[in-house]
Design an enzyme around this catalytic site. Structure first.
Site, PDB file in Angstrom:
ATOM      1  N   ASP A  14     -15.781 -23.916  34.564  1.00 36.52           N
ATOM      2  CA  ASP A  14     -16.917 -24.372  35.364  1.00 36.52           C
ATOM      3  C   ASP A  14     -17.842 -25.139  34.433  1.00 36.52           C
ATOM      4  OD1 ASP A  14     -19.222 -24.632  36.901  1.00 36.52           O
ATOM      5  OD2 ASP A  14     -19.060 -22.631  37.765  1.00 36.52           O
ATOM      6  N   ARG A  43     -20.495 -27.143  35.682  1.00 34.75           N
ATOM      7  CA  ARG A  43     -21.600 -27.701  36.456  1.00 34.75           C
ATOM      8  C   ARG A  43     -22.923 -27.486  35.738  1.00 34.75           C
ATOM      9  NH1 ARG A  43     -20.064 -24.724  41.993  1.00 34.75           N
ATOM     10  NH2 ARG A  43     -19.294 -23.218  40.475  1.00 34.75           N
TER      11      ARG A  43
END
Ligand SMILES: Nc1nc2c(ncn2[C@@H]2O[C@H](COP(=O)(O)OP(=O)(O)OP(=O)(O)O)[C@@H](O)[C@H]2O)c(=O)[nH]1
Length: 559
Positions: A216, A218
């Site tokens: 991840d 983000r």
């Protein structure tokens, strides 16, 4: 589909991240916010009174104080002092948008983390007037082209988007902050490559890792800017993802509660949801995706974050000409060998089909000895970030920027206990309580549930029973425990854990959100994929032909 197309248009912009320098000045000019200042200004005036002692405007007339505060807000919305240089978000415009789910305000922004070299375009779907308020219901949603535009059933993203739009429609004010971070930040092409590996049996986590990509990557600084732009001082976050809670908290965003956002699984995404629960500690009720109790696995590996000086470092499918690796660093750098060992043989079988000839675990010698074919050598040797930039994989995934999710509780607790990173409560009754959501088996990482908005359904499934004052309490909900959570769709408050339908292959199985006050938005709310009808007449894509005999998500099957 109309609705999907609108959001899809936003999503497609991700492919155009590089805005030429010449285009920048067009939006770099300061603009007046378009929302009505009247009510907002009034609220600011009230706030000004409360804050008069500490903000240097106490000597001014109330209206002047409001104007000063407003000016301060406008200044801070582009860049926060805590931000690294080059990180800012600009408001561009606002419009009204009629959708199948209701009428919303839509605000457009531009966001950069590299001083304007590249941009994303966050947008905000707003119901009501959250300006100047606290405890606003907010969904931070990341783009998913495959489900939101194409109607893919491999994930739950589109359902979550619609669920949250319905929530804010029914319980304004609220907002959905839509970020162009496809594939948990790895980009669309890399996500497609990850899907290709998932077809062969890897789960959503291992597929990323097999490509040398972070689980991840983000980043959420735009959220802080947007909240500041709107004068929203605290939020109740609609999420199942503990990392998202801790990330926002660590940015200094005040999260006063969590609103679960779970949808009913169907056959194509059940394994994916199970993986999110087991591998990424998403707070999901296993009964929503499985007949059997699904124990959460301790998280392995690391999450990698943007360092804001470059881009999320990754391998994945190279964008451009290969970049030579530093000596001694293979294509996957210091990735944990055990995980990659597990998948290496599968990958080497299929690597050519996803454009990456050699992917090897850190402990393996195969990657560091270049394949003799030019394509293989080039791919294996390159570490190209999905969005340009040039920092190395090892740099980004090293201990400095990674979060060990072996103990995500600690991480969140840290965020909670740090006054700089989060303030809990201040929101009415029970505001001092910090409560854990222990509903799902990994629920101890969660924030409290706010029954005021009753976004929890299916009480029998255990989410509502998980409210306690556990020591692993994290981002607290002010009102937790003050009222029971209603069963989905059956009683008063809106239930925003979807519990509808069977999971036997019908896309409409995920369409019922339990309803507000018992009503069912699913059948009429435009939720069915394909503009109101199921794929293939309610069973599978292609009118009855099944993906891999109904077990594509289980891995290993062919379509
Ligand atoms: N890399 C990768 N990304 C995926 C996959 N499936 C969905 N996504 C992306 O995942 C993002 C959504 O993240 P999720 O992990 O589903 O959920 P979340 O936003 O972290 O958590 P919630 O707030 O609870 O929804 C979107 O950007 C999707 O494009 C997958 O198999 N691989």
């Amino acid at each position: 589909m109309e609705h999907a197309a609108q959001l899809g248009a936003v999503d497609c912009l991700q492919q155009c991240r590089r805005v030429p320098a010449a285009g920048r000045s067009a939006w770099a000019r300061p603009r007046q916010p378009l929302f009505t200042l009247h009510g907002h200004r009034r609220r600011l005036a009230v706030r000004a009174q409360a804050e008069a002692g500490s903000n240097g405007v106490s000597g001014l007339h109330l209206q002047q104080q409001a104007a000063v505060l407003e000016q301060q807000q406008r200044q801070t919305h582009t860049q926060h002092e805590e931000d690294q240089p080059g990180v800012w978000t600009k408001f561009v415009a606002e419009t009204l948008l009629p959708t199948k789910l209701g009428k919303f305000r839509l605000r457009g922004y531009r966001h950069t983390v590299d001083g304007g070299r590249t941009y994303t375009e966050p947008s905000v779907i707003i119901s009501g007037s959250p300006e100047g308020l606290s405890d606003v219901a907010v969904r931070v949603h990341d783009a998913c082209f495959t489900s939101e535009v194409l109607g893919s059933m491999k994930c739950d993203c589109r359902e979550q988007l619609e669920l949250s739009m319905q929530f804010i429609r029914d319980q304004p004010p609220g907002m959905v902050i839509y970020l162009q971070q496809e594939g948990r930040g790895i980009g669309l092409a890399n996500k497609i490559a990850a899907y290709a590996l998932q077809e062969k049996g890897l789960d959503t986590v291992d597929a990323n890792r097999a490509l040398g990509l972070p689980d991840d990557c983000r980043e959420y600084s735009a959220v802080r800017h947007i909240l500041a732009d709107l004068g929203v001082s605290s939020i109740r976050l609609m999420t199942n993802n503990p990392r998202k809670l801790s990330e926002l908290a660590s940015l200094g965003i005040t999260v006063t509660g969590r609103i679960p956002c779970q949808v009913q699984a169907q056959e194509h995404n059940a394994a994916y949801l199970s993986s999110k629960h087991r591998r990424m500690s998403h707070i999901l009720n296993p009964s929503m995706y499985s007949d059997t109790e699904d124990e959460a696995e301790p998280l392995q590996g690391q999450f990698c974050f943007w360092d804001h000086e470059g881009e999320p470092s990754s391998a994945g499918i190279p964008l451009e000409a290969p970049v030579p690796l530093p000596e001694g660093l293979d294509a996957v750098g210091s990735r944990p060998g055990s995980i990659l060992d597990k998948v290496a043989s599968t990958i080497s079988d299929i690597a050519s089909s996803v454009g990456r000839a050699t992917i090897a675990p850190g402990s393996s010698s195969s990657s560091s000895s270049p394949d003799s074919s030019p394509a293989s050598a080039a791919n294996a040797a390159s570490v190209a970030p999905p969005r340009g930039g040039g920092s190395s994989l090892a740099g980004s995934c090293g201990s400095g920027s990674s979060l060990d999710f072996d103990d995500v509780d600690d991480e969140i607790n840290q965020a909670v206990s740090s006054p700089a990173s989060i303030s809990v409560a201040n929101a009415g009754a029970g505001s001092s309580s910090v409560t854990a959501d222990a509903g799902a088996s990994s629920g101890d990482v969660g924030a409290g549930i706010d029954p005021g908005s009753a976004c929890v359904g299916n009480a029998a499934a255990g989410i509502s029973q998980g409210l306690d004052g556990g020591s692993s309490a994290s981002v607290g909900a002010a009102e937790v425990g003050t009222s029971p959570i209603s069963d989905s769709g059956s009683s008063g408050g809106s239930s925003y854990v979807s519990s509808a339908g069977d999971s036997g292959g019908s896309s409409s199985g995920a369409a019922d959100f339990g309803g507000s006050g018992g009503s069912d938005h699913g059948s009429s709310g435009g939720f069915d994929f394909g503009g109101g009808s199921d794929f293939g007449g309610g069973s599978d894509f292609g009118g009855g032909s099944d993906f891999g005999g109904g077990s594509d998500s289980g891995g290993g099957s062919d379509w």
